[in-house]
Write a protein that holds these residues in place. Structure first.
Motif, PDB file in Angstrom:
ATOM      1  N   THR A 109      -0.887 -10.007  -2.540  1.00  0.00           N
ATOM      2  CA  THR A 109      -0.671  -9.479  -3.755  1.00  0.00           C
ATOM      3  C   THR A 109      -2.040  -9.157  -4.333  1.00  0.00           C
ATOM      4  O   THR A 109      -2.886  -9.895  -4.446  1.00  0.00           O
ATOM      5  N   SER A 118      -8.353  -9.119  -4.652  1.00  0.00           N
ATOM      6  CA  SER A 118      -6.887  -9.634  -4.828  1.00  0.00           C
ATOM      7  C   SER A 118      -6.993 -11.047  -5.363  1.00  0.00           C
ATOM      8  O   SER A 118      -8.013 -11.734  -5.487  1.00  0.00           O
ATOM      9  N   GLU A 292       3.813  -0.012   0.658  1.00  0.00           N
ATOM     10  CA  GLU A 292       2.607   0.397   0.076  1.00  0.00           C
ATOM     11  C   GLU A 292       1.614   0.296   1.305  1.00  0.00           C
ATOM     12  O   GLU A 292       1.646  -0.763   1.978  1.00  0.00           O
ATOM     13  N   THR A 336      -5.380  -6.839   3.189  1.00  0.00           N
ATOM     14  CA  THR A 336      -5.240  -5.250   3.592  1.00  0.00           C
ATOM     15  C   THR A 336      -6.568  -4.640   3.214  1.00  0.00           C
ATOM     16  O   THR A 336      -7.016  -3.647   3.483  1.00  0.00           O
ATOM     17  N   TYR A 344      -4.744   1.652  -2.541  1.00  0.00           N
ATOM     18  CA  TYR A 344      -3.627   1.417  -2.358  1.00  0.00           C
ATOM     19  C   TYR A 344      -2.626   2.345  -2.552  1.00  0.00           C
ATOM     20  O   TYR A 344      -2.830   2.853  -4.004  1.00  0.00           O
ATOM     21  N   HIS A 374       1.143  -3.197   3.125  1.00  0.00           N
ATOM     22  CA  HIS A 374       1.463  -4.487   2.277  1.00  0.00           C
ATOM     23  C   HIS A 374       2.144  -5.547   3.103  1.00  0.00           C
ATOM     24  O   HIS A 374       3.227  -5.019   3.569  1.00  0.00           O
ATOM     25  N   LYS A 377       6.050  -5.698   1.603  1.00  0.00           N
ATOM     26  CA  LYS A 377       6.725  -4.623   1.464  1.00  0.00           C
ATOM     27  C   LYS A 377       7.233  -3.993   2.639  1.00  0.00           C
ATOM     28  O   LYS A 377       6.780  -4.399   3.857  1.00  0.00           O
TER      29      LYS A 377
END
Length: 420
Positions: A109, A118, A292, A336, A344, A374, A377
């Motif tokens: 996240t 992050s 994402e 990521t 993103y 992601h 997701k």
């Protein structure tokens, strides 16, 4: 649908370790779950499901060292409110606070940031219960190879029982929200990222309109959003009326382009200054599906122009805005943003709306530019693809083989994205 053989809620690391040892003896797979915020089945199991409810709260706070240690089931809301009460803050975070700290970090996240990365990148140490019931303390100095991988571990290395975050004295952020034409955002994208500590924007498909948000540190004074104006913008327009508009669009797709034009102009410019988590986060009550991808930042404008052209020529009807954020490169193997400056790009559709055609079209654009999905997701990528876009994928796999050779912590999702 996950149908666990047994569901447990340990209250301590010791209880958790004993439950893992017992599951191993019984031949049960083990997964820990957070608040169920992910769109994937990353936490699904037919074995032992570990709930976080009783492992919450601050375990240690060291103002001099600038760290806070919390149990894995602590929500980001609890963490932020506790830090604020002590005059402290995370340096960056995403736009909601409902996730547990372990769930949020394990899936990567993030928020948006020019220099700050992050939530997982803010981890200074963690405690991990491994497949044999051992409890490992991990940091840059202690078990550093495991620490490197476990900050974003997807639940594949063990069960995270506590996390230590780096924090700093609480500061103020000034937010400037402003409508801006799509073409101007594209032309000025690199400048907007470079000039602001935190830049993000939403593009409304079927329109040439964006809403931008720039957050920068402020010397004050605090000037929070007014109670009435905040309710109008954040609840009535962004949630209440938007919910109605999405419902109409789902029932009558032909209305979506017209609704999008109205929605994209509904929010006016505003500026406010407040403590960080009140600026980073906002209420999200309209239910949706999301995919994402993280792409190299230098590819962001190209990807967005391709996505816009695809929507315009395809006949797709997209009721939700596309969200764009950035992050600096970090050193976490499965982040990521691992090893590259990142943009993103998140696509959404209202829950209950057929999503496959839109998400597939968007995904094809993302993967053509080396996109990384992601972890929490929707996406269709597998281990063969992911090993090609994560240079340190093999490093993570080696740590996994060492800690969980019998794949106690695996499930269908991990078999797909990590292999067996």
């Amino acid at each position: 649908m996950a149908r666990p053989t047994r569901i447990v809620a340990p209250s301590s690391t010791q209880e958790l370790a004993e439950m893992v040892r017992r599951a191993t003896a019984e031949g049960l797979k083990v997964k820990a779950v957070g608040t169920g915020h992910s769109f994937t089945t990353a936490a699904a199991t037919d074995g032992l499901l570990i709930r976080p409810d009783r492992m919450a709260g601050v375990r240690a706070l060291d103002r001099e060292a600038g760290t806070v240690t919390v149990a894995a089931g602590t929500t980001l809301r609890q963490l932020n409110e506790t830090l604020s009460a002590h005059g402290l803050s995370l340096v960056n975070m995403g736009d909601i606070m409902e996730q547990t700290v372990a769930g949020a970090t394990s899936t990567g996240t993030h928020g948006t940031g020019r220099d700050s990365a992050s939530i997982a990148a803010q981890i200074k140490g963690l405690e991990l219960v491994t497949a044999d019931g051992s409890v490992l303390r991990c940091s840059a100095e202690e078990n550093p190879e495991i620490f490197a991988a476990a900050r974003i571990g997807l639940g594949a290395l063990g069960v995270v029982s506590e996390i230590t975050f780096g924090v700093e004295p609480e500061f103020l952020l000034s937010a400037r929200e402003e409508p801006m034409p799509f073409d101007r955002v594209m032309a000025d994208f690199e400048q907007l990222v470079a000039e602001n500590e935190h830049f993000e924007f939403y593009w409304f498909p079927h329109t040439g309109n964006c809403n931008t948000k720039r957050n920068n540190r402020s010397t004050g004074p605090a000037a929070p959003v007014g109670r009435v104006s905040g309710w109008v913008d954040d609840e009535l327009l962004s949630n209440g009326i938007f919910q109605v508009a999405c419902s109409v669009g789902r029932a009558v797709p032909a209305t979506i382009p017209g609704i999008a034009k109205i929605s994209s102009r509904a929010l006016s410019a505003r500026t406010y200054t407040d403590i960080p988590y009140k600026v980073f986060t906002s209420p999200r009550r309209v239910r949706f599906l999301e995919m994402e991808y993280a792409v190299p930042r230098e590819a962001a404008v190209t990807v967005l122009r391709e996505l816009k052209a695809t929507v315009e020529r395809s006949g797709l009807r997209v009721s939700f805005p596309v969200e764009v954020r950035t992050a600096p490169a970090d050193d976490i193997p499965l982040s990521t943003a691992s090893g590259r400056e990142t943009a993103y790009i998140a696509v959404h559709l209202y829950r209950g709306t057929p999503h496959r055609a839109y998400f597939t079209a968007a995904e094809q654009i993302m993967i053509a530019h080396g996109g990384r999905p992601h972890w929490g997701k929707l996406h269709s990528r597998d281990a063969a693809y992911l090993a090609g876009v994560y240079p340190r994928f093999g490093e993570f796999a080696a740590v996994r083989d060492r800690l969980d050779p019998d794949r106690l912590f695996t499930n269908d999702y991990l078999r797909r994205v990590l292999g067996d």
